[in-house]
Design an enzyme around this catalytic site. Sequence first.
Site, PDB file in Angstrom:
ATOM      1  N   LYS A 176       0.875  -1.730   0.274  1.00  0.00           N
ATOM      2  CA  LYS A 176      -0.021  -0.616  -0.138  1.00  0.00           C
ATOM      3  C   LYS A 176       0.470   1.332  -0.428  1.00  0.00           C
ATOM      4  CE  LYS A 176      -2.089   3.096   1.516  1.00  0.00           C
ATOM      5  NZ  LYS A 176      -1.906   4.518   1.102  1.00  0.00           N
ATOM      6  N   GLU A 251       9.801   1.080  10.517  1.00  0.00           N
ATOM      7  CA  GLU A 251      10.663   2.977  10.165  1.00  0.00           C
ATOM      8  C   GLU A 251      10.223   3.924  10.605  1.00  0.00           C
ATOM      9  OE1 GLU A 251      13.929   2.372   9.663  1.00  0.00           O
ATOM     10  OE2 GLU A 251      14.070  -0.013   8.881  1.00  0.00           O
ATOM     11  N   CYS A 285      14.451  10.699   6.293  1.00  0.00           N
ATOM     12  CA  CYS A 285      13.710  10.536   7.933  1.00  0.00           C
ATOM     13  C   CYS A 285      14.874  10.907   8.387  1.00  0.00           C
ATOM     14  CB  CYS A 285      13.155   8.964   7.841  1.00  0.00           C
ATOM     15  SG  CYS A 285      14.303   7.907   6.975  1.00  0.00           S
ATOM     16  N   GLU A 386      10.308  16.422  14.527  1.00  0.00           N
ATOM     17  CA  GLU A 386      10.267  16.595  13.245  1.00  0.00           C
ATOM     18  C   GLU A 386       9.602  17.088  11.962  1.00  0.00           C
ATOM     19  OE1 GLU A 386       8.837  12.678  10.813  1.00  0.00           O
ATOM     20  OE2 GLU A 386      11.070  12.706  10.263  1.00  0.00           O
TER      21      GLU A 386
HETATM   22  P1  NAD Z   1       2.294   8.301   6.957  1.00  0.00           P
HETATM   23  O1  NAD Z   1       2.595   8.031   8.116  1.00  0.00           O
HETATM   24  O2  NAD Z   1       1.388   9.644   6.819  1.00  0.00           O
HETATM   25  O3  NAD Z   1       1.799   7.663   6.421  1.00  0.00           O
HETATM   26  C1  NAD Z   1       2.865   6.589   5.891  1.00  0.00           C
HETATM   27  C2  NAD Z   1       1.598   5.508   5.481  1.00  0.00           C
HETATM   28  O4  NAD Z   1       0.110   4.744   6.125  1.00  0.00           O
HETATM   29  C3  NAD Z   1       1.352   5.780   3.757  1.00  0.00           C
HETATM   30  O5  NAD Z   1       1.161   4.689   2.469  1.00  0.00           O
HETATM   31  C4  NAD Z   1       0.052   6.597   3.923  1.00  0.00           C
HETATM   32  O6  NAD Z   1      -0.954   6.114   3.144  1.00  0.00           O
HETATM   33  C5  NAD Z   1      -0.924   5.007   5.694  1.00  0.00           C
HETATM   34  N1  NAD Z   1      -1.289   5.279   6.434  1.00  0.00           N
HETATM   35  C6  NAD Z   1      -1.543   6.432   6.886  1.00  0.00           C
HETATM   36  N2  NAD Z   1      -2.527   6.372   7.559  1.00  0.00           N
HETATM   37  C7  NAD Z   1      -2.617   4.869   8.375  1.00  0.00           C
HETATM   38  C8  NAD Z   1      -3.505   3.990   8.996  1.00  0.00           C
HETATM   39  N3  NAD Z   1      -4.590   4.248   9.965  1.00  0.00           N
HETATM   40  N4  NAD Z   1      -3.600   3.297   9.192  1.00  0.00           N
HETATM   41  C9  NAD Z   1      -2.718   2.195   8.124  1.00  0.00           C
HETATM   42  N5  NAD Z   1      -2.044   3.286   6.923  1.00  0.00           N
HETATM   43  C10 NAD Z   1      -1.871   4.138   7.033  1.00  0.00           C
HETATM   44  O7  NAD Z   1       3.599   9.221   6.504  1.00  0.00           O
HETATM   45  P2  NAD Z   1       3.990  10.050   5.511  1.00  0.00           P
HETATM   46  O8  NAD Z   1       3.793  11.357   5.593  1.00  0.00           O
HETATM   47  O9  NAD Z   1       4.157   9.475   4.537  1.00  0.00           O
HETATM   48  O10 NAD Z   1       5.878  10.032   5.397  1.00  0.00           O
HETATM   49  C11 NAD Z   1       6.609  10.464   6.088  1.00  0.00           C
HETATM   50  C12 NAD Z   1       6.678   9.869   7.527  1.00  0.00           C
HETATM   51  O11 NAD Z   1       7.692   8.387   6.588  1.00  0.00           O
HETATM   52  C13 NAD Z   1       8.272  11.061   8.278  1.00  0.00           C
HETATM   53  O12 NAD Z   1       7.742  10.866   9.805  1.00  0.00           O
HETATM   54  C14 NAD Z   1       9.601  10.090   7.913  1.00  0.00           C
HETATM   55  O13 NAD Z   1      10.364  10.490   8.743  1.00  0.00           O
HETATM   56  C15 NAD Z   1       9.025   8.833   7.696  1.00  0.00           C
HETATM   57  N6  NAD Z   1       9.682   8.066   7.066  1.00  0.00           N
HETATM   58  C16 NAD Z   1      10.416   6.998   8.001  1.00  0.00           C
HETATM   59  C17 NAD Z   1      11.784   5.864   6.944  1.00  0.00           C
HETATM   60  C18 NAD Z   1      12.340   5.682   7.849  1.00  0.00           C
HETATM   61  O14 NAD Z   1      12.598   4.183   6.909  1.00  0.00           O
HETATM   62  N7  NAD Z   1      12.807   5.162   8.932  1.00  0.00           N
HETATM   63  C19 NAD Z   1      12.050   6.760   5.638  1.00  0.00           C
HETATM   64  C20 NAD Z   1      10.699   7.498   4.819  1.00  0.00           C
HETATM   65  C21 NAD Z   1       9.862   8.397   5.563  1.00  0.00           C
END
Ligand code: NAD
Length: 494
Positions: A176, A251, A285, A386
């Site tokens: 997803k 992550e 991240c 963040e």
């Molecule tokens: P997000 O948490 O908004 O979304 C991540 C994913 O989860 C998306 O596919 C989203 O559709 C899905 N999602 C959202 N709500 C959900 C729910 N209730 N249940 C299940 N899935 C759900 O994150 P984002 O804005 O897409 O990404 C940015 C964040 O990701 C930042 O905090 C960044 O630090 C983190 N990030 C971490 C890494 C790592 O490897 N540690 C890498 C890249 C980004």
Amino acid sequence: MTQTYQLFIDGQYCDPAGGEWFDTINPYTGETWAQIPRGGADDVDRAVKAAKRALENGPWATMSASARGKLMRRLGDLVAANAEWLAETEVRDNGKLLAEMAGQVRYHPEWWYYFGGLADKIEGSVIPVDKPDLLTYTTQEPVGVVAALTAWNSPLLFIAWKCAPAIAAGCTVVIKPSEYTSASTLEFMELTKQAGFPDGVFNVVTGFGAETGARLVEHPDVAKITFTGSDTTGRAVYQSAAKGLKRVSLELGGKSPNIVFDDADLDAAAAGVVSGIFAATGQTCIAGSRLLVQNSIRDRLVDKLVAMGRTAVIGNPMLPDVNIGPVTTPPQYKKIMDYIDVARAEGARCVLGGQRACGPDLDRGLFVEPTIFVDVTNDMRIAQEEVFGPVLSVIGFDDEADAVRIGNDVIYGLAAGVWTRDIGRAVRMTKALKAGMVWVNTYRAVSYMVPFGGIKSSGLGRESGLQAIDEFLETKSVWISTSDTPPANPFIQR
Ligand code: NAD
């Protein structure tokens, strides 16, 4: 003319059951360039069932691990051959620099080669058990259907990080991707078909997080969730997964310190700090979003950073001489601008940027100037939370102990950078910093061979490296009696 995408379920592209699509926008032009299917509960169920069928019956279930590895290497070759247009699709969706995304996609095959090579080296062990009439050994079995949820900043890279070890372990996956950047994941599925993966091994259901993502996480036939995203969503995913006692790796975000001592090579450190916070428009991240600098060199280093930030070219991410592209999503743009306001209100002093970047080439997209705040103290929100944008908080420190204390004083523990020529200090710092990854005199290096992940609120588990495969395996212990006589007393434990 916008492109209309379809879901990918059981080896076929198909329309969503609900017949709905949503827009995906090019962050540079601000224009809708594609329609993404809005997957619902029925689509999630079809995808998970297809993944379960593939796991339990059919060619994947009986395929040798060596044959699995060959398919993975073929997929790696296909990604390499198609890297240019895959990278362009990625940029059209996430607005990151083509120079960065092309490099990332060209590197992506290494995960399929590395984990493809490991597929037939997953071994159990024979245990010299303390009961002489028993042969006892362990086997490693695929954990089951894996749900892979990815963030918007590097969708294709996350497919490699999550799916390569999962597929090597013999699992099947339902992906997803983020609703903001789903196109490249759907395009990628065509390559899995060409590589010859059996139907149902890879599936993609696109849609919104709280709808499609939540349904996928709670589906009873999903055994393992591998998630990349914010810590807020990560916590919700973890709670939902707990109800089904599912395996979870997370992550999440970070507030990583990039720590510069007064004996460091200042030019190298300045380049490392810039790469840590302004590369990818800070939307990474592992952004080194807190610069901890020894007070004796603070002004000199800040002057260098300001000079470098001023020369950064903001603009069309497809162009090779551009350094800073647009922010990927409107909510993310608002979040960055809100944090800039918060920093000012908290008393931090802006010495670079701090505004929306405007100009004839910039007005359609959402661009933020590279921004540096000084006079930041570690208790301010701008130092603790963040931002996920090109905003650097500069915090002074006096000595090593001070640097460690400030460096560790956040809820996150993803990464840290240390800049010093003193080898003893470098080693002491790598031990003292509470982070999953520490770079010394470099920043933001990653490899398929090296574990990636965080501690504290930055997540659970590791991606890449040998141990990543363990996240997708269950150990089974097997006991075989070699005795030809029945037990002396069946009423007591052996
Ligand atoms: P997000 O948490 O908004 O979304 C991540 C994913 O989860 C998306 O596919 C989203 O559709 C899905 N999602 C959202 N709500 C959900 C729910 N209730 N249940 C299940 N899935 C759900 O994150 P984002 O804005 O897409 O990404 C940015 C964040 O990701 C930042 O905090 C960044 O630090 C983190 N990030 C971490 C890494 C790592 O490897 N540690 C890498 C890249 C980004």
